[in-house]
Design a protein around this motif. Sequence first.
Motif, PDB file in Angstrom:
ATOM      1  N   LEU A   4       0.862  -1.179   0.000  1.00 30.95           N
ATOM      2  CA  LEU A   4       0.000   0.000   0.000  1.00 30.95           C
ATOM      3  C   LEU A   4       0.896   1.224   0.000  1.00 30.95           C
ATOM      4  CD1 LEU A   4      -2.741  -0.922   2.654  1.00 30.95           C
ATOM      5  CD2 LEU A   4      -2.711  -1.395   0.208  1.00 30.95           C
ATOM      6  N   GLU A   6       0.925   5.291   0.049  1.00 33.13           N
ATOM      7  CA  GLU A   6       0.145   6.487   0.320  1.00 33.13           C
ATOM      8  C   GLU A   6       0.856   7.727  -0.201  1.00 33.13           C
ATOM      9  OE1 GLU A   6      -1.134   4.644   4.671  1.00 33.13           O
ATOM     10  OE2 GLU A   6      -0.485   6.717   4.483  1.00 33.13           O
ATOM     11  N   SER A  21      -4.119   9.815  -1.181  1.00 30.30           N
ATOM     12  CA  SER A  21      -4.332   8.667  -2.061  1.00 30.30           C
ATOM     13  C   SER A  21      -3.618   7.458  -1.493  1.00 30.30           C
ATOM     14  CB  SER A  21      -3.782   8.946  -3.467  1.00 30.30           C
ATOM     15  OG  SER A  21      -4.401  10.053  -4.064  1.00 30.30           O
ATOM     16  N   CYS A  22      -4.172   6.292  -1.769  1.00 32.79           N
ATOM     17  CA  CYS A  22      -3.543   5.046  -1.338  1.00 32.79           C
ATOM     18  C   CYS A  22      -3.798   3.996  -2.409  1.00 32.79           C
ATOM     19  CB  CYS A  22      -4.109   4.586  -0.006  1.00 32.79           C
ATOM     20  SG  CYS A  22      -3.559   2.944   0.503  1.00 32.79           S
ATOM     21  N   ALA A  23      -2.717   3.506  -3.006  1.00 31.24           N
ATOM     22  CA  ALA A  23      -2.824   2.507  -4.063  1.00 31.24           C
ATOM     23  C   ALA A  23      -2.338   1.160  -3.555  1.00 31.24           C
ATOM     24  CB  ALA A  23      -2.008   2.938  -5.278  1.00 31.24           C
ATOM     25  N   SER A  25      -1.207  -2.714  -4.416  1.00 32.53           N
ATOM     26  CA  SER A  25      -0.639  -3.490  -5.510  1.00 32.53           C
ATOM     27  C   SER A  25      -0.102  -4.806  -4.978  1.00 32.53           C
ATOM     28  CB  SER A  25       0.469  -2.711  -6.203  1.00 32.53           C
ATOM     29  OG  SER A  25       1.534  -2.478  -5.309  1.00 32.53           O
ATOM     30  N   ARG A  71     -13.271   5.571  -3.920  1.00 33.37           N
ATOM     31  CA  ARG A  71     -12.354   4.541  -4.384  1.00 33.37           C
ATOM     32  C   ARG A  71     -12.491   4.351  -5.880  1.00 33.37           C
ATOM     33  NH1 ARG A  71     -14.176  -0.828  -1.234  1.00 33.37           N
ATOM     34  NH2 ARG A  71     -13.123  -1.933  -2.944  1.00 33.37           N
ATOM     35  N   LYS A  75      -8.261   0.832 -10.275  1.00 34.58           N
ATOM     36  CA  LYS A  75      -6.886   1.152  -9.895  1.00 34.58           C
ATOM     37  C   LYS A  75      -6.527   0.667  -8.502  1.00 34.58           C
ATOM     38  CE  LYS A  75      -6.704   5.356 -12.748  1.00 34.58           C
ATOM     39  NZ  LYS A  75      -6.477   6.829 -12.733  1.00 34.58           N
ATOM     40  N   ASN A  76      -7.458  -0.009  -7.841  1.00 42.36           N
ATOM     41  CA  ASN A  76      -7.225  -0.466  -6.451  1.00 42.36           C
ATOM     42  C   ASN A  76      -6.754   0.688  -5.576  1.00 42.36           C
ATOM     43  OD1 ASN A  76      -7.959  -3.075  -7.126  1.00 42.36           O
ATOM     44  ND2 ASN A  76      -5.847  -3.769  -7.430  1.00 42.36           N
ATOM     45  N   THR A  77      -7.401   1.806  -5.715  1.00 38.27           N
ATOM     46  CA  THR A  77      -6.970   3.026  -5.026  1.00 38.27           C
ATOM     47  C   THR A  77      -8.134   3.635  -4.240  1.00 38.27           C
ATOM     48  OG1 THR A  77      -5.311   3.485  -6.722  1.00 38.27           O
ATOM     49  CG2 THR A  77      -6.013   5.333  -5.356  1.00 38.27           C
ATOM     50  N   TYR A  79      -9.183   7.180  -1.951  1.00 39.74           N
ATOM     51  CA  TYR A  79      -8.857   8.590  -1.775  1.00 39.74           C
ATOM     52  C   TYR A  79      -9.556   9.141  -0.538  1.00 39.74           C
ATOM     53  CZ  TYR A  79      -7.798   7.962  -6.747  1.00 39.74           C
ATOM     54  OH  TYR A  79      -7.308   7.505  -7.943  1.00 39.74           O
ATOM     55  N   CYS A  95      -3.694   4.386   5.596  1.00 41.76           N
ATOM     56  CA  CYS A  95      -4.604   3.689   4.705  1.00 41.76           C
ATOM     57  C   CYS A  95      -4.811   2.259   5.229  1.00 41.76           C
ATOM     58  CB  CYS A  95      -3.978   3.658   3.317  1.00 41.76           C
ATOM     59  SG  CYS A  95      -4.798   2.619   2.126  1.00 41.76           S
TER      60      CYS A  95
END
Length: 121
Positions: A4, A6, A21-23, A25, A71, A75-77, A79, A95
Amino acid sequence: QVHLVESGGGLVQAGGSLRLSCAASGTIYSINAMGWYRQAPGKQRELVAVATSGGGTNYADSVKGRFTVSRDNAKNTVYLQMNSLKPEDTAVYYCNVDLRTSIRTVSRDYWGQGTQVTVSS
């Protein structure tokens, strides 16, 4: 493995805005809830806002009407739009994502590294 990442924290004056933001992966099979917690110095970590996989949202009373969680599932993100910031919003924001890494595993929580938000008066 799951990562994750951020971004978006910083220093802002009271009344200002920030967007976190937090993605997520890595090895991800499915994602349930995605959200944000915060921890101020000397205080326990507390829920700020969460967005469920079904589209629902939940907020701490202290941020209702000022913060918006959203969300992007493609993008698996997740906000966090923070408006009308107050000095008491100063904290490290984390996150949190509840996800499964495979069809054979149960879901569990993953945490970001945290990003500092400082609101000056």
